[in-house]
Design a protein around this motif. Structure first.
Motif, PDB file in Angstrom:
ATOM      1  N   PHE A   1       0.841  -1.200   0.000  1.00  0.00           N
ATOM      2  CA  PHE A   1       0.000   0.000   0.000  1.00  0.00           C
ATOM      3  C   PHE A   1       0.876   1.250   0.000  1.00  0.00           C
ATOM      4  O   PHE A   1       0.601   2.216  -0.718  1.00  0.00           O
ATOM      5  CB  PHE A   1      -0.928  -0.018   1.222  1.00  0.00           C
ATOM      6  CG  PHE A   1      -1.876   1.139   1.276  1.00  0.00           C
ATOM      7  CD1 PHE A   1      -3.033   1.140   0.511  1.00  0.00           C
ATOM      8  CD2 PHE A   1      -1.605   2.237   2.072  1.00  0.00           C
ATOM      9  CE1 PHE A   1      -3.919   2.211   0.551  1.00  0.00           C
ATOM     10  CE2 PHE A   1      -2.475   3.311   2.122  1.00  0.00           C
ATOM     11  CZ  PHE A   1      -3.633   3.304   1.360  1.00  0.00           C
ATOM     12  N   ASP A   2       1.936   1.225   0.797  1.00  0.00           N
ATOM     13  CA  ASP A   2       2.844   2.369   0.882  1.00  0.00           C
ATOM     14  C   ASP A   2       3.583   2.598  -0.439  1.00  0.00           C
ATOM     15  O   ASP A   2       3.803   3.733  -0.836  1.00  0.00           O
ATOM     16  CB  ASP A   2       3.844   2.134   2.018  1.00  0.00           C
ATOM     17  CG  ASP A   2       4.780   3.297   2.227  1.00  0.00           C
ATOM     18  OD1 ASP A   2       4.284   4.409   2.526  1.00  0.00           O
ATOM     19  OD2 ASP A   2       6.018   3.111   2.077  1.00  0.00           O
ATOM     20  N   LYS A   3       3.973   1.522  -1.106  1.00  0.00           N
ATOM     21  CA  LYS A   3       4.735   1.630  -2.357  1.00  0.00           C
ATOM     22  C   LYS A   3       3.863   1.847  -3.592  1.00  0.00           C
ATOM     23  O   LYS A   3       4.375   2.231  -4.638  1.00  0.00           O
ATOM     24  CB  LYS A   3       5.554   0.347  -2.574  1.00  0.00           C
ATOM     25  CG  LYS A   3       6.684   0.144  -1.622  1.00  0.00           C
ATOM     26  CD  LYS A   3       7.814   1.083  -1.856  1.00  0.00           C
ATOM     27  CE  LYS A   3       8.625   0.638  -3.028  1.00  0.00           C
ATOM     28  NZ  LYS A   3       9.814   1.428  -3.267  1.00  0.00           N
ATOM     29  N   ALA A   4       2.552   1.605  -3.491  1.00  0.00           N
ATOM     30  CA  ALA A   4       1.682   1.614  -4.668  1.00  0.00           C
ATOM     31  C   ALA A   4       1.756   2.936  -5.450  1.00  0.00           C
ATOM     32  O   ALA A   4       1.743   2.923  -6.669  1.00  0.00           O
ATOM     33  CB  ALA A   4       0.236   1.331  -4.260  1.00  0.00           C
ATOM     34  N   ASP A   5       1.849   4.057  -4.772  1.00  0.00           N
ATOM     35  CA  ASP A   5       1.896   5.342  -5.487  1.00  0.00           C
ATOM     36  C   ASP A   5       3.327   5.782  -5.794  1.00  0.00           C
ATOM     37  O   ASP A   5       3.544   6.847  -6.354  1.00  0.00           O
ATOM     38  CB  ASP A   5       1.145   6.417  -4.717  1.00  0.00           C
ATOM     39  CG  ASP A   5       1.686   6.663  -3.341  1.00  0.00           C
ATOM     40  OD1 ASP A   5       2.492   5.855  -2.847  1.00  0.00           O
ATOM     41  OD2 ASP A   5       1.327   7.696  -2.736  1.00  0.00           O
TER      42      ASP A   5
END
Length: 158
Positions: free
Chosen positions: A152-156
């Protein structure tokens, strides 16, 4: 949010409890003695205090331990990265998907497929879906939560 509230309540209770032992008491007034008895009671008076350097040190040490301790329930992103590298990177290197190219781990794709929430990612990792195998029996719940938070943290950022 509830973790922070719990930590705040614990720290407040610890400080309040320590203040009962550490804070000095109000000075006591000495009893009034008649002038005839002052000669026999001329010994210097020693005021008692509840201040204790040992208690102060214990309170400060407890406060430091509580405030500097790593929250037990918080997601460990470093562990999530390690779990991802060992279990997911073969198919999802760089947030891509080598099996189904359109189902990437990038924010746009996660939003499109309704997976841009940590709980949805946890469900996907635990149960699997389509070509993705289930990792619920291979990884522990904490590891799954860590890798879901890392994704979730890396998704963007991918």
């Amino acid at each position: 949010m509830s973790r922070i509230a719990c930590l705040l309540v614990t720290a407040s209770a610890a400080l309040y409890g320590a203040s009962c032992f550490v804070a000095p008491m109000a000075p006591r007034s000495s009893p009034q003695v008649s002038s005839g008895a002052t000669e026999s009671m001329a010994a210097p008076s020693v005021e008692e205090s509840s201040f204790s350097p040992l208690a102060l040190g214990a309170a400060v040490g407890l406060l430091a331990a509580v405030m500097s301790a790593r929250p037990v329930m918080a997601a460990d992103l470093e562990n999530g990265a390690a779990i991802f590298s060992g279990n997911c990177a073969a198919c999802h290197a760089g947030g891509n998907n080598t099996i189904a190219a359109e189902k990437k781990l990038k924010k746009e794709a996660l939003v499109t497929y309704g997976k841009y929430e940590v709980s949805a990612i946890i469900k996907q990792v635990t149960n699997g879906y389509g070509a993705m195998p289930a990792f619920g029996e291979k990884l522990g719940p904490d590891d799954i939560e860590d890798v879901a938070n890392w994704v979730f943290d890396k998704a963007d950022k991918w």
